[in-house]
Scaffold this active site. Structure first.
Site, PDB file in Angstrom:
ATOM      1  N   ASN A   1     -35.687  59.476 -32.491  1.00 24.66           N
ATOM      2  CA  ASN A   1     -35.705  58.463 -31.424  1.00 24.66           C
ATOM      3  C   ASN A   1     -36.756  57.399 -31.721  1.00 24.66           C
ATOM      4  O   ASN A   1     -37.581  57.068 -30.860  1.00 24.66           O
ATOM      5  CB  ASN A   1     -35.980  59.082 -30.048  1.00 24.66           C
ATOM      6  N   HIS A   2     -36.754  56.912 -32.916  1.00 17.22           N
ATOM      7  CA  HIS A   2     -37.680  55.845 -33.269  1.00 17.22           C
ATOM      8  C   HIS A   2     -37.193  55.128 -34.529  1.00 17.22           C
ATOM      9  O   HIS A   2     -36.271  55.606 -35.200  1.00 17.22           O
ATOM     10  CB  HIS A   2     -39.102  56.394 -33.481  1.00 17.22           C
ATOM     11  N   ALA A   3     -37.820  53.990 -34.807  1.00 19.78           N
ATOM     12  CA  ALA A   3     -37.629  53.287 -36.083  1.00 19.78           C
ATOM     13  C   ALA A   3     -39.013  53.111 -36.701  1.00 19.78           C
ATOM     14  O   ALA A   3     -40.032  53.408 -36.067  1.00 19.78           O
ATOM     15  CB  ALA A   3     -36.967  51.931 -35.844  1.00 19.78           C
TER      16      ALA A   3
END
Ligand code: TYD
Length: 138
Positions: free
Chosen positions: A54-56
């Site tokens: 759930n991230h970049a």
């Protein structure tokens, strides 16, 4: 690597060195892994139904290999979303550039090995999905 969005992500097939004793896969920076490897970690014992990631990242490059069991990885960039099913110890998913990732459907025996191009730096994460969308729309 054989994905149309290779610049951002793509699958890598690793050679298996095998003999009558069994199998072995080796990772070498800038040879079969397309960056300097500064950090290695693995995710295991993931509880049922959990979603990770759930991230970049702004600069980090990674290769993710499911050395045992299986899991799914969703990636998203400015070309859209794509889901990968990882279940082979000789296949890695390269993720670079500005790519949102979510990992889920981990089998109980899943060990997800991650090779990373940078040391851990929380400041380099984009954890807010709306901020990510704004960044890729620029
Ligand atoms: P997190 O980034 O939430 O994992 P994921 O992206 O897989 O969901 O990391 C979980 C914890 O581990 C968090 O406290 C940060 C820490 N961590 C490190 O200390 N070093 C690392 O290399 C990584 C990836 C995480």
């Amino acid at each position: 690597m054989n994905d149309e969005n290779f610049a951002d992500y793509g699958l890598i097939d690793f050679n298996i060195k095998g003999d009558e004793r069994g199998s072995l896969v080796a990772f070498e920076e800038n040879h079969n892994v397309p960056f300097d490897i500064k950090r290695v970690y693995y995710i295991f014992d993931t509880k049922l139904g959990v979603k990770r990631g759930n991230h970049a990242h702004t600069t980090l490059k990674q290769v993710l290999i499911c050395t045992s069991g299986s899991c799914k990885i969703l990636v998203e960039n400015d070309s859209g979303r794509k889901e990968f099913y990882l279940d082979k110890p000789d296949e890695g998913l390269y993720i670079g550039g500005l790519v949102w990732r979510e990992m889920y459907d981990f089998s109980p025996d899943c060990v997800l090995l991650v090779l990373a191009s940078e040391y851990y730096d929380e400041g380099e994460y984009i954890r807010d999905y709306d901020k990510f969308l704004k960044k890729i729309s620029k």
